[in-house]
Design a protein around this motif. Sequence first.
Motif, mmCIF file in Angstrom:
data_model
loop_
_atom_site.group_PDB
_atom_site.id
_atom_site.type_symbol
_atom_site.label_atom_id
_atom_site.label_comp_id
_atom_site.label_asym_id
_atom_site.label_seq_id
_atom_site.Cartn_x
_atom_site.Cartn_y
_atom_site.Cartn_z
ATOM 1 N N GLU A 321 -11.527 -0.196 1.540
ATOM 2 C CA GLU A 321 -10.969 0.785 0.604
ATOM 3 C C GLU A 321 -11.630 2.158 0.797
ATOM 4 O OE1 GLU A 321 -11.532 -1.027 -3.187
ATOM 5 O OE2 GLU A 321 -9.644 -2.142 -3.124
ATOM 6 N N GLU A 407 -4.956 -0.274 5.739
ATOM 7 C CA GLU A 407 -4.244 -0.834 4.577
ATOM 8 C C GLU A 407 -3.797 -2.271 4.842
ATOM 9 O OE1 GLU A 407 -1.183 2.003 3.892
ATOM 10 O OE2 GLU A 407 -2.471 3.287 2.630
ATOM 11 N N LEU A 408 -3.358 -2.529 6.062
ATOM 12 C CA LEU A 408 -2.970 -3.905 6.418
ATOM 13 C C LEU A 408 -4.188 -4.840 6.364
ATOM 14 C CD1 LEU A 408 -0.789 -5.834 7.445
ATOM 15 C CD2 LEU A 408 -1.333 -5.130 9.775
ATOM 16 N N ASN A 409 -5.295 -4.344 6.884
ATOM 17 C CA ASN A 409 -6.520 -5.156 6.867
ATOM 18 C C ASN A 409 -6.988 -5.423 5.433
ATOM 19 O OD1 ASN A 409 -8.731 -6.521 8.007
ATOM 20 N ND2 ASN A 409 -10.004 -4.689 7.894
ATOM 21 N N SER A 411 -5.107 -5.723 2.795
ATOM 22 C CA SER A 411 -4.244 -6.774 2.224
ATOM 23 C C SER A 411 -4.711 -8.152 2.657
ATOM 24 C CB SER A 411 -2.789 -6.538 2.656
ATOM 25 O OG SER A 411 -2.328 -5.298 2.189
ATOM 26 N N LYS A 412 -5.077 -8.264 3.950
ATOM 27 C CA LYS A 412 -5.562 -9.566 4.438
ATOM 28 C C LYS A 412 -6.878 -9.971 3.757
ATOM 29 C CE LYS A 412 -3.446 -9.245 9.053
ATOM 30 N NZ LYS A 412 -3.706 -9.195 10.511
ATOM 31 N N LYS A 414 -7.929 -9.014 0.812
ATOM 32 C CA LYS A 414 -7.678 -9.388 -0.580
ATOM 33 C C LYS A 414 -7.057 -10.784 -0.697
ATOM 34 C CE LYS A 414 -7.463 -4.849 -2.748
ATOM 35 N NZ LYS A 414 -6.642 -3.912 -3.530
ATOM 36 N N ALA A 415 -6.225 -11.114 0.220
ATOM 37 C CA ALA A 415 -5.632 -12.460 0.218
ATOM 38 C C ALA A 415 -6.715 -13.522 0.436
ATOM 39 C CB ALA A 415 -4.554 -12.547 1.291
#
Length: 764
Positions: A321, A407-409, A411-412, A414-415
């Motif tokens: 972030e 941003e893609l990283n 999301s991963k 956070k998942a």
Amino acid sequence: MAKKNTSDFFDVNALVKTYVSKWYWFVISVIFCLVMAFLFCRIYKRPMAIRANVLIQQEDSNPMADLGGMGSLFGSKGFVEDEVFVIASHSLFSDVAKELGINKMHYVSDGFLKSHLAYPEFPVDVVAPGIADTLMSTIVFKVKINDKGLANIKAKVKRDVIGKAKDVTLPAQLHTDYGDFTIVTTPEYVKGKSLKTTISFTGYDVAAEDLDKEVMAYRGSKKSNVISLALNTPNADYGTAVLNKIIEKYNERGINEKNLQGEKTAAFLNDRIGLLSNELNESESAIQRYKEQNRIVDVAAEANYQSVKKGQMESAVFNTEKEIALLKLTREFLADSLNYTELIPASVANGGVQSGINTYNALVFKRLELTQNAKQNSYALRQLTKQMDLVRANLLVSSDKALENAELNLSKIKAEQSSIAGKLGNIPTQEREYINMKRQQEIKQEIYLFLLQKQEENAMLLANSIPKGQIIDEAFSLSEPLGLSKKVILLIALVLGLLFPPMLLYIRSLVRSKFETKEDVERRISAPILGEMCVDRSGRNLVVSATDTSSATELFRLIRTNLQFMLGGENDKVVLMTSTRSGEGKSFISLNLAATLSLLEGKRVLLVGMDIRNPQLANYLGINPPMGLTNYLSASNVSLESIIQPVPGVADCDVIVAGPIPPNPAELLASKKVDELFAKLRTMYDYIVIDSAPVGMVSDTFSLDRVADATVYVTRVNYSTVSDLRFVEDIYTNNRLKKLSVVVNGTTSKKGYGYGYSAKSARK
């Protein structure tokens, strides 16, 4: 008025005289007590004191004791108080009686009133298989065998004869309602010798009851674990055998109980070990399936791994972030034309973007240097500006691409973070379930190992069973028999023989209703005692004469002398004779007292029979005059001279007999003619003796008190009662008769007043 004859001191002399007079009581009592003591010593054999001591082991030998309360299911440590009841239990005594055969007690006669308990050997026995198991009565067999070997047999239950046989040879069978009994001889029987024996045959339960009465079991002391056994019996062999057998059966029972306990424990342990083995296998399989289903090897390690991973994910999210924010700032900075010649302040993690930022910032520094030295339109400055534009454009493109990748990283990451959070949320439940399963498995495993250990211990106990009671002293006999020796018993019998008569005499004195001696009269009344008269065995009514010097004459002379003191006054000459009841010797005393008074020189005496209800004087004197007192009092034509008769054989002594019995004796004696009569008689005689009626039966005598000067009250030992003396005392204290004095009649012969008197004077 106080009893002047009552004494507060103990009259030892009188007591000794009483005992001497009853010497034959002492002789009879001593002989009787000595004979009874001899018979007692002959019959009674002093018992021997048999003793034994057992130490009760208190250590815990129960392999299940560590189970706490469950151990009581398989037996628990016995306390000494409880063991006292066990060692003296009915069932144990029954086993002792059965093994020793003491349900049959053999008593062999040794002669007159003497026999002994024969044990363990006896000449004759009774055989009855199976009967003793259920017999609840005592059958007494009396067997007499003569020197020819012929036996007389009698069987009794209490007083009932249930069977008998005469002149039979042994063995002999006796048929009874209780079963068939066979009387046999033993190797101890001596042929050709007469024998008398008694066999008491009981059931084992009855024999156990007898042992319970004979054997004493008690704790040696409150602070010890010793049980003492005691048995008093005349046969030491019998006593030692019984106590040793009791200890043996007690220990045997203890070992059997321990073995039974061990067998039950072994069975329990085998069952539980097999059951726990299956349960333990199931628990381990369940844990295995649980781990496989939840894909865990170790719940604690898995929880630690996920926690670390969660921290890493949180750090990665933060860094990503932050990178996105820096990339956005860089992109915004580059997009603003106002920042064309400014340095890019951001520092990003993306290597390509950071390299472009560094290149761009280097170009900015280089342009600043050129602008200070070169002109605005110089070729180098234009070339540097083109280069900056190109780098700026590339940097915008690379920052956009880096921002997209970041941003893609994110999301991963956070998942992944959500996945880790889910796993961590399930770990407490898994941990609780796993711990519960693990705890059950560990408990079963601990119990399984514990029971395996106890199984081995129990096997060792079964292989090494020891008695509960450790014998301290086997049965032994004290050196001296119990009870008193024959010499002491005979001495006690002698002392008792000497003590019984005084005791009986004392009790007799408390309960008797009649007095026995003159002294008894003196102690009970305060009236003066005029004298006493001993028992007369001569058979004569008139025992006094002028030439007689017998004891009777001397006693009457003593009474006469004392009477003269009682009369006292010159005109006192009328003596009233009375008693409580008929038979006390009043008329006999009156007749002889009158004869004694007539022996005084120059004295004329008159005896007047005024017991007109039961006249006795005429019979005593053997005369039958035609007229008497009642004729004179009831008729006016009878002269005084016609009723006066001389006493045969006694000079200067006359008598007026009572005459016929009138219908109104009380009124006749109360008439004035009686007063007139005595007024005349006083002028004619020196002494007048009135034989009146007993005052305890009628009131005639009290009415004659008006004509009398003194009263002589006659009592008789062993005839007059104590209540009669109370009556005399009442008359004396209330002055109902003038100058009352007492004569004690019927006493025993004794020495007194300086003379030796013989017993031959008193009469009824």
